[in-house]
Design a protein around this motif. Structure first.
Motif, mmCIF file in Angstrom:
data_model
loop_
_atom_site.group_PDB
_atom_site.id
_atom_site.type_symbol
_atom_site.label_atom_id
_atom_site.label_comp_id
_atom_site.label_asym_id
_atom_site.label_seq_id
_atom_site.Cartn_x
_atom_site.Cartn_y
_atom_site.Cartn_z
ATOM 1 N N ARG A 149 -10.303 10.304 6.064
ATOM 2 C CA ARG A 149 -11.005 9.035 5.907
ATOM 3 C C ARG A 149 -10.298 7.944 6.709
ATOM 4 O O ARG A 149 -9.112 8.047 7.018
ATOM 5 C CB ARG A 149 -11.070 8.645 4.427
ATOM 6 N N PRO A 150 -11.010 6.858 7.028
ATOM 7 C CA PRO A 150 -10.353 5.727 7.703
ATOM 8 C C PRO A 150 -9.298 5.117 6.791
ATOM 9 O O PRO A 150 -9.432 5.148 5.563
ATOM 10 C CB PRO A 150 -11.505 4.746 7.946
ATOM 11 N N PRO A 151 -8.235 4.558 7.353
ATOM 12 C CA PRO A 151 -7.204 3.941 6.508
ATOM 13 C C PRO A 151 -7.737 2.699 5.801
ATOM 14 O O PRO A 151 -8.499 1.929 6.389
ATOM 15 C CB PRO A 151 -6.091 3.587 7.498
ATOM 16 N N PRO A 152 -7.357 2.489 4.548
ATOM 17 C CA PRO A 152 -7.801 1.293 3.834
ATOM 18 C C PRO A 152 -7.067 0.058 4.343
ATOM 19 O O PRO A 152 -6.004 0.171 4.971
ATOM 20 C CB PRO A 152 -7.440 1.593 2.376
ATOM 21 N N PRO A 153 -7.609 -1.128 4.092
ATOM 22 C CA PRO A 153 -6.964 -2.357 4.574
ATOM 23 C C PRO A 153 -5.527 -2.479 4.081
ATOM 24 O O PRO A 153 -5.241 -2.239 2.907
ATOM 25 C CB PRO A 153 -7.843 -3.469 3.985
ATOM 26 N N GLY A 154 -4.640 -2.842 4.991
ATOM 27 C CA GLY A 154 -3.248 -3.081 4.641
ATOM 28 C C GLY A 154 -2.395 -1.840 4.509
ATOM 29 O O GLY A 154 -1.196 -1.942 4.250
ATOM 30 N N LEU A 155 -2.990 -0.640 4.686
ATOM 31 C CA LEU A 155 -2.257 0.607 4.488
ATOM 32 C C LEU A 155 -2.448 1.528 5.703
ATOM 33 O O LEU A 155 -3.032 2.607 5.596
ATOM 34 C CB LEU A 155 -2.736 1.307 3.206
ATOM 35 N N PRO A 156 -1.931 1.138 6.857
ATOM 36 C CA PRO A 156 -2.230 1.878 8.084
ATOM 37 C C PRO A 156 -1.628 3.270 8.153
ATOM 38 O O PRO A 156 -2.125 4.108 8.916
ATOM 39 C CB PRO A 156 -1.648 0.972 9.181
ATOM 40 N N THR A 157 -0.566 3.545 7.397
ATOM 41 C CA THR A 157 0.076 4.860 7.479
ATOM 42 C C THR A 157 -0.366 5.812 6.378
ATOM 43 O O THR A 157 0.100 6.945 6.324
ATOM 44 C CB THR A 157 1.611 4.721 7.412
ATOM 45 N N LEU A 158 -1.266 5.373 5.501
ATOM 46 C CA LEU A 158 -1.615 6.182 4.333
ATOM 47 C C LEU A 158 -2.190 7.540 4.723
ATOM 48 O O LEU A 158 -1.820 8.573 4.151
ATOM 49 C CB LEU A 158 -2.598 5.429 3.441
ATOM 50 N N ARG A 159 -3.098 7.564 5.680
ATOM 51 C CA ARG A 159 -3.763 8.840 6.011
ATOM 52 C C ARG A 159 -2.782 9.825 6.653
ATOM 53 O O ARG A 159 -2.839 11.033 6.355
ATOM 54 C CB ARG A 159 -4.970 8.596 6.923
ATOM 55 N N ALA A 160 -1.902 9.356 7.499
ATOM 56 C CA ALA A 160 -0.885 10.252 8.069
ATOM 57 C C ALA A 160 0.045 10.764 6.976
ATOM 58 O O ALA A 160 0.463 11.927 6.987
ATOM 59 C CB ALA A 160 -0.090 9.524 9.148
ATOM 60 N N PHE A 161 0.360 9.910 6.013
ATOM 61 C CA PHE A 161 1.190 10.300 4.875
ATOM 62 C C PHE A 161 0.493 11.391 4.070
ATOM 63 O O PHE A 161 1.112 12.390 3.671
ATOM 64 C CB PHE A 161 1.434 9.057 4.014
ATOM 65 N N GLN A 162 -0.811 11.241 3.847
ATOM 66 C CA GLN A 162 -1.558 12.251 3.107
ATOM 67 C C GLN A 162 -1.664 13.558 3.890
ATOM 68 O O GLN A 162 -1.582 14.645 3.308
ATOM 69 C CB GLN A 162 -2.947 11.704 2.752
ATOM 70 N N ARG A 163 -1.844 13.458 5.200
ATOM 71 C CA ARG A 163 -1.894 14.671 6.018
ATOM 72 C C ARG A 163 -0.565 15.426 5.945
ATOM 73 O O ARG A 163 -0.543 16.661 5.841
ATOM 74 C CB ARG A 163 -2.221 14.304 7.464
ATOM 75 N N ALA A 164 0.549 14.714 5.970
ATOM 76 C CA ALA A 164 1.858 15.359 5.866
ATOM 77 C C ALA A 164 1.995 16.080 4.528
ATOM 78 O O ALA A 164 2.550 17.183 4.452
ATOM 79 C CB ALA A 164 2.972 14.330 6.048
ATOM 80 N N HIS A 165 1.492 15.460 3.456
ATOM 81 C CA HIS A 165 1.534 16.109 2.145
ATOM 82 C C HIS A 165 0.667 17.371 2.120
ATOM 83 O O HIS A 165 1.074 18.399 1.573
ATOM 84 C CB HIS A 165 1.074 15.142 1.058
ATOM 85 N N ALA A 166 -0.530 17.284 2.690
ATOM 86 C CA ALA A 166 -1.400 18.460 2.727
ATOM 87 C C ALA A 166 -0.724 19.606 3.470
ATOM 88 O O ALA A 166 -0.728 20.757 2.997
ATOM 89 C CB ALA A 166 -2.729 18.094 3.393
#
Length: 312
Positions: free
Chosen positions: A282-299
């Motif tokens: 998903r696109p990153p939510p406002p103010g949280l630009p690294t969230l999706r990369a962080f989630q991908r690393a967890h996956a």
């Protein structure tokens, strides 16, 4: 390594009326504020000192930074205020809520985050504290909290959403096992039964270690009631993410220590992998630009772990 981080504002970026409200709670003028790293809130996270030398930790956010963050702060304030005195949790000194800005004023803990990759002695210390907490927190001293199963039901449906709309970059191993992953995620949701107060977001940046060996668990907006092993399992995921330990042995030890079926813990890991894989696209939510990369690393960390466990 992608770390948990939002786009921080600092104490100086708060509206003056919010600063005044915090200073009223503290009973003095803030003369120093040092921003703290870690965590995904896009608001402030400052260790502050007032003129008479007393210290506190202040976190504040508004809908301008992220639409959901103020409600998370409100929930954290309610949960922290209700914690029993024996819980390894910072004391809530006060809360300001003007409908737009929410500011929590908390006890400042003289401590540091655990080292990552995790050191063996620090990991053992934290696991022991989590075990002791789980024993005392069963049944939950906050009985009105939602259950982990209710809280995580949507998140644990990640593999089914992926099966209905597979991303082009889905890992081949996951693509081959989608049916089994969906079934195991269902088992993982069922395994969340329990009446232990759990943090439900345990990782290194939500922990503080003091020089005297005390462990403090911070940031409680996700707290719920679930199995007594859930926080330890989430901690092992953080260990796996950073590397350097035999996570199969650690997982086996935790299952035995909590008298829980190993397959239940593995099923929860499967469900978490689905959540992170689904969310990362998903696109990153406002103010949280690294969230999706962080989630991908967890996956990726969980999927490699599951392949090693040969759990399918």
């Amino acid at each position: 390594m992608i770390t948990a981080s939002g786009v921080r504002i600092g104490w100086a970026g708060l509206p003056r009326d919010v600063q005044y409200a915090v200073e009223s709670i503290l009973g003095g003028t803030v003369v120093e504020a040092v921003s703290q790293a870690g965590g995904f809130s896009p608001g402030t996270a400052d260790r502050v000192r007032i003129a008479d030398g007393r210290r506190a930790f202040v976190k504040a956010v508004s809908t301008a930074q992220n639409a959901h963050s103020p409600n998370m702060h409100r929930r954290e304030a309610r949960i922290t205020a209700a914690m029993p005195s024996w819980a390894p949790v910072p004391e809530l000194l006060g809360c300001h809520d003007d409908g737009t800005w929410v500011a929590l004023v908390l006890q400042d803990i003289d401590g540091r985050q655990p080292s990552t990759p995790w050191l063996a002695d620090e990991l053992r210390l934290v696991l022991d504290v989590l075990d002791e907490f789980a024993t005392r927190a069963t049944p939950s001293p906050l009985p009105g909290l939602a259950t982990a199963a209710d809280t995580l039901a949507e998140e644990f449906g990640g593999w089914r959403r992926i099966a209905n709309d597979p991303p082009d970059n889905l890992r081949p191993w996951a693509a081959r096992h989608l049916d089994e992953l969906c079934a195991l995620a269902d088992r993982g949701l069922a395994a969340l039964a329990g009446d232990t107060l759990v943090h439900a977001d345990l990782r290194a940046d939500n922990l503080l270690l003091s020089a005297d060996g005390a462990v403090t668990v911070v940031d409680w907006p996700a707290a719920c009631r679930g199995p007594r092993w859930l926080d330890s399992l989430l901690l092992l995921l953080n260990v796996r993410l950073h590397g350097g330990h035999d996570t199969h042995q650690l997982l086996t030890e935790q299952a035995a220590a909590h008298d829980a079926p190993l397959d239940d813990l593995l099923a929860v890991l499967v469900a978490l992998a689905g959540f992170f894989t689904d969310s990362a696209r998903r696109p990153p939510p406002p103010g949280l630009p690294t969230l999706r990369a962080f989630q991908r690393a967890h996956a990726d960390a969980i999927l490699s772990w599951l392949r090693e466990e040969d759990s399918l």
